[in-house]
Design a protein around this motif. Structure first.
Motif, PDB file in Angstrom:
ATOM      1  N   ILE A 133       5.861 -28.021 -24.209  1.00  0.00           N
ATOM      2  CA  ILE A 133       6.325 -27.403 -22.971  1.00  0.00           C
ATOM      3  C   ILE A 133       5.269 -27.602 -21.891  1.00  0.00           C
ATOM      4  O   ILE A 133       4.133 -27.155 -22.036  1.00  0.00           O
ATOM      5  CB  ILE A 133       6.661 -25.913 -23.169  1.00  0.00           C
ATOM      6  CG1 ILE A 133       7.833 -25.811 -24.144  1.00  0.00           C
ATOM      7  CG2 ILE A 133       7.024 -25.236 -21.849  1.00  0.00           C
ATOM      8  CD1 ILE A 133       7.666 -24.779 -25.211  1.00  0.00           C
ATOM      9  N   PRO A 134       5.611 -28.326 -20.828  1.00  0.00           N
ATOM     10  CA  PRO A 134       4.610 -28.595 -19.789  1.00  0.00           C
ATOM     11  C   PRO A 134       4.303 -27.333 -18.994  1.00  0.00           C
ATOM     12  O   PRO A 134       5.191 -26.523 -18.745  1.00  0.00           O
ATOM     13  CB  PRO A 134       5.284 -29.646 -18.913  1.00  0.00           C
ATOM     14  CG  PRO A 134       6.746 -29.450 -19.125  1.00  0.00           C
ATOM     15  CD  PRO A 134       6.935 -28.872 -20.502  1.00  0.00           C
ATOM     16  N   ALA A 135       3.059 -27.185 -18.619  1.00  0.00           N
ATOM     17  CA  ALA A 135       2.626 -26.020 -17.847  1.00  0.00           C
ATOM     18  C   ALA A 135       3.082 -26.179 -16.395  1.00  0.00           C
ATOM     19  O   ALA A 135       3.299 -25.201 -15.692  1.00  0.00           O
ATOM     20  CB  ALA A 135       1.115 -25.886 -17.904  1.00  0.00           C
ATOM     21  N   HIS A 136       3.234 -27.420 -15.959  1.00  0.00           N
ATOM     22  CA  HIS A 136       3.582 -27.683 -14.566  1.00  0.00           C
ATOM     23  C   HIS A 136       5.087 -27.846 -14.425  1.00  0.00           C
ATOM     24  O   HIS A 136       5.795 -28.024 -15.414  1.00  0.00           O
ATOM     25  CB  HIS A 136       2.888 -28.962 -14.089  1.00  0.00           C
ATOM     26  CG  HIS A 136       3.208 -30.141 -14.962  1.00  0.00           C
ATOM     27  ND1 HIS A 136       4.269 -30.985 -14.719  1.00  0.00           N
ATOM     28  CD2 HIS A 136       2.643 -30.592 -16.114  1.00  0.00           C
ATOM     29  CE1 HIS A 136       4.321 -31.902 -15.670  1.00  0.00           C
ATOM     30  NE2 HIS A 136       3.357 -31.689 -16.533  1.00  0.00           N
ATOM     31  N   LYS A 137       5.557 -27.800 -13.197  1.00  0.00           N
ATOM     32  CA  LYS A 137       6.959 -28.049 -12.901  1.00  0.00           C
ATOM     33  C   LYS A 137       7.223 -29.542 -13.100  1.00  0.00           C
ATOM     34  O   LYS A 137       6.377 -30.369 -12.740  1.00  0.00           O
ATOM     35  CB  LYS A 137       7.233 -27.655 -11.452  1.00  0.00           C
ATOM     36  CG  LYS A 137       8.654 -27.220 -11.246  1.00  0.00           C
ATOM     37  CD  LYS A 137       8.909 -26.669  -9.871  1.00  0.00           C
ATOM     38  CE  LYS A 137      10.412 -26.600  -9.781  1.00  0.00           C
ATOM     39  NZ  LYS A 137      11.009 -25.922  -8.790  1.00  0.00           N
ATOM     40  N   LEU A 138       8.368 -29.889 -13.668  1.00  0.00           N
ATOM     41  CA  LEU A 138       8.653 -31.304 -13.917  1.00  0.00           C
ATOM     42  C   LEU A 138       8.805 -32.053 -12.594  1.00  0.00           C
ATOM     43  O   LEU A 138       9.374 -31.544 -11.641  1.00  0.00           O
ATOM     44  CB  LEU A 138       9.939 -31.462 -14.725  1.00  0.00           C
ATOM     45  CG  LEU A 138       9.929 -30.937 -16.163  1.00  0.00           C
ATOM     46  CD1 LEU A 138      11.190 -31.382 -16.876  1.00  0.00           C
ATOM     47  CD2 LEU A 138       8.704 -31.415 -16.910  1.00  0.00           C
ATOM     48  N   GLN A 139       8.293 -33.274 -12.594  1.00  0.00           N
ATOM     49  CA  GLN A 139       8.426 -34.123 -11.404  1.00  0.00           C
ATOM     50  C   GLN A 139       9.314 -35.312 -11.736  1.00  0.00           C
ATOM     51  O   GLN A 139       9.272 -35.831 -12.843  1.00  0.00           O
ATOM     52  CB  GLN A 139       7.055 -34.635 -10.978  1.00  0.00           C
ATOM     53  CG  GLN A 139       6.217 -33.568 -10.314  1.00  0.00           C
ATOM     54  CD  GLN A 139       4.978 -34.149  -9.655  1.00  0.00           C
ATOM     55  OE1 GLN A 139       4.504 -35.210 -10.041  1.00  0.00           O
ATOM     56  NE2 GLN A 139       4.464 -33.470  -8.659  1.00  0.00           N
ATOM     57  N   CYS A 140      10.082 -35.744 -10.753  1.00  0.00           N
ATOM     58  CA  CYS A 140      10.963 -36.890 -10.939  1.00  0.00           C
ATOM     59  C   CYS A 140      10.144 -38.120 -11.310  1.00  0.00           C
ATOM     60  O   CYS A 140       9.190 -38.467 -10.608  1.00  0.00           O
ATOM     61  CB  CYS A 140      11.738 -37.155  -9.655  1.00  0.00           C
ATOM     62  SG  CYS A 140      12.735 -38.643  -9.753  1.00  0.00           S
ATOM     63  N   PRO A 141      10.495 -38.805 -12.422  1.00  0.00           N
ATOM     64  CA  PRO A 141       9.740 -40.001 -12.797  1.00  0.00           C
ATOM     65  C   PRO A 141       9.976 -41.167 -11.833  1.00  0.00           C
ATOM     66  O   PRO A 141       9.235 -42.141 -11.840  1.00  0.00           O
ATOM     67  CB  PRO A 141      10.268 -40.325 -14.201  1.00  0.00           C
ATOM     68  CG  PRO A 141      11.595 -39.651 -14.291  1.00  0.00           C
ATOM     69  CD  PRO A 141      11.543 -38.471 -13.368  1.00  0.00           C
ATOM     70  N   ARG A 142      10.992 -41.086 -10.989  1.00  0.00           N
ATOM     71  CA  ARG A 142      11.253 -42.131  -9.993  1.00  0.00           C
ATOM     72  C   ARG A 142      10.531 -41.858  -8.676  1.00  0.00           C
ATOM     73  O   ARG A 142       9.831 -42.714  -8.164  1.00  0.00           O
ATOM     74  CB  ARG A 142      12.750 -42.224  -9.673  1.00  0.00           C
ATOM     75  CG  ARG A 142      13.555 -42.966 -10.685  1.00  0.00           C
ATOM     76  CD  ARG A 142      14.245 -44.189 -10.088  1.00  0.00           C
ATOM     77  NE  ARG A 142      15.080 -44.813 -11.114  1.00  0.00           N
ATOM     78  CZ  ARG A 142      14.637 -45.757 -11.935  1.00  0.00           C
ATOM     79  NH1 ARG A 142      13.413 -46.201 -11.870  1.00  0.00           N
ATOM     80  NH2 ARG A 142      15.441 -46.260 -12.848  1.00  0.00           N
ATOM     81  N   CYS A 143      10.746 -40.644  -8.123  1.00  0.00           N
ATOM     82  CA  CYS A 143      10.208 -40.420  -6.781  1.00  0.00           C
ATOM     83  C   CYS A 143       9.221 -39.262  -6.698  1.00  0.00           C
ATOM     84  O   CYS A 143       8.822 -38.896  -5.590  1.00  0.00           O
ATOM     85  CB  CYS A 143      11.327 -40.274  -5.753  1.00  0.00           C
ATOM     86  SG  CYS A 143      12.672 -39.217  -6.234  1.00  0.00           S
ATOM     87  N   SER A 144       8.834 -38.665  -7.851  1.00  0.00           N
ATOM     88  CA  SER A 144       7.778 -37.643  -7.908  1.00  0.00           C
ATOM     89  C   SER A 144       8.117 -36.325  -7.223  1.00  0.00           C
ATOM     90  O   SER A 144       7.243 -35.473  -7.101  1.00  0.00           O
ATOM     91  CB  SER A 144       6.456 -38.171  -7.342  1.00  0.00           C
ATOM     92  OG  SER A 144       6.038 -39.262  -8.103  1.00  0.00           O
ATOM     93  N   LEU A 145       9.352 -36.137  -6.779  1.00  0.00           N
ATOM     94  CA  LEU A 145       9.722 -34.838  -6.226  1.00  0.00           C
ATOM     95  C   LEU A 145       9.881 -33.845  -7.374  1.00  0.00           C
ATOM     96  O   LEU A 145      10.216 -34.244  -8.481  1.00  0.00           O
ATOM     97  CB  LEU A 145      11.059 -34.945  -5.475  1.00  0.00           C
ATOM     98  CG  LEU A 145      11.031 -35.644  -4.127  1.00  0.00           C
ATOM     99  CD1 LEU A 145      12.459 -35.836  -3.609  1.00  0.00           C
ATOM    100  CD2 LEU A 145      10.222 -34.853  -3.121  1.00  0.00           C
TER     101      LEU A 145
END
Ligand SMILES: [Zn+2]
Ligand SMILES: [Zn+2]
Length: 139
Positions: free
Chosen positions: A61-73
């Motif tokens: 479980i990542p501690a950070h919010k997931l980021q889009c692997p395409r555009c990093s949003l």
């Protein structure tokens, strides 16, 4: 493409004629580009059979919010469809979807029961809403 959960390189697996990025041997998550998820939800079940075979390591479980692997949003949590109460991660930029391991199966199960219990016009309405949502998120 790099997995947004475990930051490892993902493998490319074909579902019919659609190449999907899969975190093979990691978290087992799958990235769907815009409209791929909608297209695949209409595809025959055999197309996605391999998803049950994806090797998965224990859940990370990542501690950070997931980021889009395409555009990093940052990805947004939302219901897949009003009638399908499975929460998925959607990119507000490119309209792609991140599905954690097992979420595809849950969508299939929920879709089947939604179609069995819903009035046809209600289901059509849900599909229209979903399409509008997709259209709105086109760049
Ligand atoms: Zn992963
Ligand atoms: Zn994106």
């Amino acid at each position: 493409m790099i997995c947004p959960v475990c930051a490892q390189e993902m493998a490319v697996k074909n579902a019919g004629d659609i190449p999907l990025d899969v975190c093979w041997g990691g978290c087992g998550g799958i990235w769907f580009d815009a409209f791929e998820l909608a297209r695949l939800s209409q595809a025959p079940p055999e197309t996605m059979e391999w998803m049950a075979q994806v090797p998965v390591q224990e859940a990370q479980i990542p501690a950070h919010k997931l980021q889009c692997p395409r555009c990093s949003l940052p990805l947004m949590r939302r219901l897949f469809k009003p009638a399908v109460k499975v929460v998925v991660d959607e990119c507000p930029g490119c309209g792609g979807f991140w599905l954690d391991h097992g979420e595809w199966d849950r969508i299939q199960t929920h879709s089947a029961s939604a179609e069995a219990s819903d009035q046809p016009d209600k289901l059509t309405l849900a599909r229209q809403m979903y399409r509008q949502l997709c259209a709105r998120q086109e760049p």
